[in-house]
Enzyme design. Sequence first.
Site, short mmCIF file in Angstrom:
data_model
loop_
_atom_site.label_atom_id
_atom_site.label_comp_id
_atom_site.label_asym_id
_atom_site.label_seq_id
_atom_site.Cartn_x
_atom_site.Cartn_y
_atom_site.Cartn_z
N TYR A 439 0.82 -1.23 0.00
CA TYR A 439 0.00 0.00 0.00
C TYR A 439 0.85 1.27 0.00
O TYR A 439 2.02 1.23 0.32
CB TYR A 439 -1.09 -0.01 1.07
CG TYR A 439 -0.77 -0.15 2.53
CD1 TYR A 439 0.49 0.07 3.07
CD2 TYR A 439 -1.81 -0.48 3.42
CE1 TYR A 439 0.70 -0.04 4.42
CE2 TYR A 439 -1.59 -0.59 4.78
CZ TYR A 439 -0.33 -0.37 5.27
OH TYR A 439 -0.11 -0.47 6.61
N GLU A 440 0.21 2.36 -0.39
CA GLU A 440 0.91 3.64 -0.62
C GLU A 440 2.01 3.50 -1.66
O GLU A 440 3.02 4.19 -1.61
CB GLU A 440 1.48 4.23 0.69
CG GLU A 440 0.55 4.24 1.88
CD GLU A 440 -0.71 5.06 1.68
OE1 GLU A 440 -0.79 5.80 0.69
OE2 GLU A 440 -1.64 4.93 2.49
N GLY A 441 1.79 2.62 -2.62
CA GLY A 441 2.76 2.43 -3.70
C GLY A 441 3.63 1.21 -3.43
O GLY A 441 4.38 1.18 -2.46
#
Lengths: 599, 599
Positions: A439-441
């Site tokens: 998550y978040e890239g």
Amino acid sequence: MSEYQAPLQDMRFALQSLIDLEQLAALPGFEDATPDLIDAVLDEAAKFAANELSPINRSGDLQGLSWTEGEVATADGWKGAYSQFVEGGWNSLSCAAEHGGQNLPRLVSALTEEMWNGANISFALCPMLTRGAIEAIELRGSDALKATYLPKLVSGEWTGTMNLTEPQAGSDLSAVRTRAEPQADGSYQLDGQKIFITYGEHDLADNIIHLVLARTPDAPEGVKGISLFVVPKFMVKEDGSPGERNDVRCVSIEHKLGIHASPTCVIAFGGNGGATGYLVGEENRGLEYMFIMMNAARYSVGIEGIGLSERAYQRAVSYARERVQGVEAGVRGGGKVPIIRHPDVRRMLMLMRSQTEAMRALACVVASAMDIARLHPEADRRAQQQAFVDLMIPVVKGWCTENSIDITSLGVQVHGGMGYIEETGAAQHFRDSRITTIYEGTTGIQANDLIGRKIARDGGATAATVLVQMSEVASSASGASDESLKLIGQSLAEAVSALSASVDYVVANFKQDMRSTSVGAVPLLKLFGVVAGGWLMAREALAAQAGLSAASGTEATFLQNKLVTARFYAEHVLTQADGLARTIRCGAASALALADDAF
Amino acid sequence: MSEYQAPLQDMRFALQSLIDLEQLAALPGFEDATPDLIDAVLDEAAKFAANELSPINRSGDLQGLSWTEGEVATADGWKGAYSQFVEGGWNSLSCAAEHGGQNLPRLVSALTEEMWNGANISFALCPMLTRGAIEAIELRGSDALKATYLPKLVSGEWTGTMNLTEPQAGSDLSAVRTRAEPQADGSYQLDGQKIFITYGEHDLADNIIHLVLARTPDAPEGVKGISLFVVPKFMVKEDGSPGERNDVRCVSIEHKLGIHASPTCVIAFGGNGGATGYLVGEENRGLEYMFIMMNAARYSVGIEGIGLSERAYQRAVSYARERVQGVEAGVRGGGKVPIIRHPDVRRMLMLMRSQTEAMRALACVVASAMDIARLHPEADRRAQQQAFVDLMIPVVKGWCTENSIDITSLGVQVHGGMGYIEETGAAQHFRDSRITTIYEGTTGIQANDLIGRKIARDGGATAATVLVQMSEVASSASGASDESLKLIGQSLAEAVSALSASVDYVVANFKQDMRSTSVGAVPLLKLFGVVAGGWLMAREALAAQAGLSAASGTEATFLQNKLVTARFYAEHVLTQADGLARTIRCGAASALALADDAF
């Protein structure tokens, strides 16, 4: 069942040995951030983490969440813990004073954040998302938005979310389809569905403020047509209190491998009267604003990796001390010993320990640079520090999280068969950590950011300044008379050349052949992390050696152990550098040669 | 939801390029094991895996098991699948004809075993344990025990277990406390509790035959006082059918991170009238016999790692083909593409693929050596092959399972956020794989076996013969005109020197300083695996290149892809060798320096 204990001694040593605390306190607004105050804050945070957050970590994992007609109930004890979190002022630690924050350095809240994550990552995710919402509104929101939302978000009475992902738009946000129709009163009506929304719905706070990416009717296609909106769960009344329900519903929650107590929601905007939202900043610049939140969040996810690693380490150490099994290698006739005496168990614990300390050191140095980049009176210094922060964010995010999977896995391994039994607790950290590289890239996204925007774009200039600092530390350590320091210095020097050659390779090839260079992106990110960790462990080792002559008792022992741990890192972790560098330079052709249907 | 498909093409190529199938069929008793028959068996097994075992894998994981008053009910569909498994003769594939087996080479059953594990590891564990019981009774049981138990175990009508672990006796079996009291009729009464007993209780078969380690009253302490007993769940009547219940109870089952459909039982022997058992072989030689089962089981656990890796790879490939996200790196104005086009996704898929193929190659070579070691008419040849098998068992077990954690983790990563959602299925493989580095001896135990009993004990002689073979392959490849082969050869040559130097280091230091040398045990095991994989991928690449001129169509494509995959392995995996070797040589002091209480 052991509870998490914040690693205060190592945190304090990182502050003393890596950070110029006087310079920090000299930044405008940080006058109160004296070493004594920081110490006191860390002490209190450590108590809160151990006494309030750690005890509900396992129960939260077991009980999970319940969804009933759009309402999400958190596990037993979570509401109480969250109120105490808010009452204790923990949410507002490094928020601006003008919105009710305590204006402490990011460096300090980074350390408390490590504690929240070490104690209970599912809990820590809630304030982490709120922080992102605060930053976006603070930096780009109108005065009206600021006045309405910031005080309650800063205090933590309300929480925030980031609504980016849609089923067809994950890593690729250009595919966002949620619509935002302008209304006569200046507001917008949103219509669409978002997925993977962390704390998108819950019962911990009076209101939830969604930051949502959507497209206005005439917006251009792709990333240049995305705008950012504030969409509250409850509309806010004139007096600032929550009023009627907005048309925002939690349609379902996901069943995940880990972070069971953190709700991951499908959120529907509109469909029953319309979800009212308010534009943040200008239309079509939403992605740019979202990256403000995103970069902060990426750093925070890196911290999650550190907290989880520390937690797994502590649990493994505790088990390895208690579990008696076998006799000592090479000793005949001796009695049975705790497994911490076995060489391979020590190797695993040292791998966990040394990498966790290295990651913490990096997180501190980057947090301190964030503070200087924001507040230093000289523009040059701000720019220079911001460039360093920008370069290192993908490394902190990618390297600390990839490591956390390996480290929590080692934590399971130290427990042997007991590690595979859920009741033991080690498996939870392993499951929880597995989301952090996603998550978040994802790590791949971080790595492409690193090689493209952060290294190739400025021709390697920022990376070069970091490499110079690394080389200087390697020289200092190599030139020391202490045997461990010498070995650390030599190992670091070799690793720095491997990194340097890899950076040069990326700079030379990225523009001509982005596709091939990208094959080496993740190896380069790992290499950068490994070497940055070695650089800062070497700095800590130099400081430890320098401090030894005046130290005694437990302090001297701590410093000696730091030297040992840094040397272990040099011998067991930095040694990977050359292999990674070779892969970066030579691994593209074979990775790209197969036809798509040959897999 | 994709089902598992056995990688028949790669399996067949491994047989053709690495194994002397004529020599195999020339071994006494293997006259029927012609390439055509092997082909037909693999085809049928592939169907069974895809059609019967794969479809109940996810449902078994979800439903798990239920324990009611000592009875364990398996998930829906499992009884039916197990009966079909038995009816199809799959349990008896490589069992001796005299007990009703089909007498096929271990090589063949190793490949079918990979399929069972790829399709459904929780299911595959049941016959894996039965095989261990068969081998122990076959090799050391009395004629009466053989006659009573072997036919039903071979057919699979009854299943077997290994009862080693007790709460205080995990890796250290010298601490076993279960008692066995001799009775007037020659039987024994067992009393004690065993934990972590895989398939210790279930409803798949008419009887469960426990192989149990216990101590007779006058047994010496430690490992030299352990005996092995057969303890049936149901006593066997004169006519060979199951009679009254023995005093063996499943007290509880564990809640585990993975393999949810495989019962992990606490088993109580005695306490209600006495558990009747029968001695296998001689008293006090139980550990030696148990190692017969254990070594076979260790090899099989390595196969589990390969099956899980292949499964994770297939699922990731399938998702990467379907999932459209982003545009192609370095291409302006192009449309959105399936993520399999993205360089980092390809890198991950190639890492999964190349290591899985390398592991499969190693498993085949070792299985073939097992067959020769058992059946070759010449004693020298048997001994030489057995030494090779003994050396490689810890490598197959440790390396393939450690890899499987990383590979199934990559499988999650390829899926991005969807990988973290349990419904997707990728997370199950990751959870399932996590046990494989633990049971049947942790990686640390394997590594100590490798450096001590397998390398240091014969002064490195067996390892040296393998290193010579590796070097020869490196020379052949380096000397080829094909660019990929040349690169593969050079990379292999360097890796072989790294391994060679590490083996020399272990031989030189193990006896004087076992403790320090043991710090490098797991790195050496990984290094051995990495290099052995590179050696066999190079052999496959050489065979692929040799076959290319006569090949066309899909066969030619397969051979070209093999060359690419072997080159990828050389560039992305073999490159780790030098770093591991450095750690082995220099990593002991720092790993052992901390005081126990300093962690």
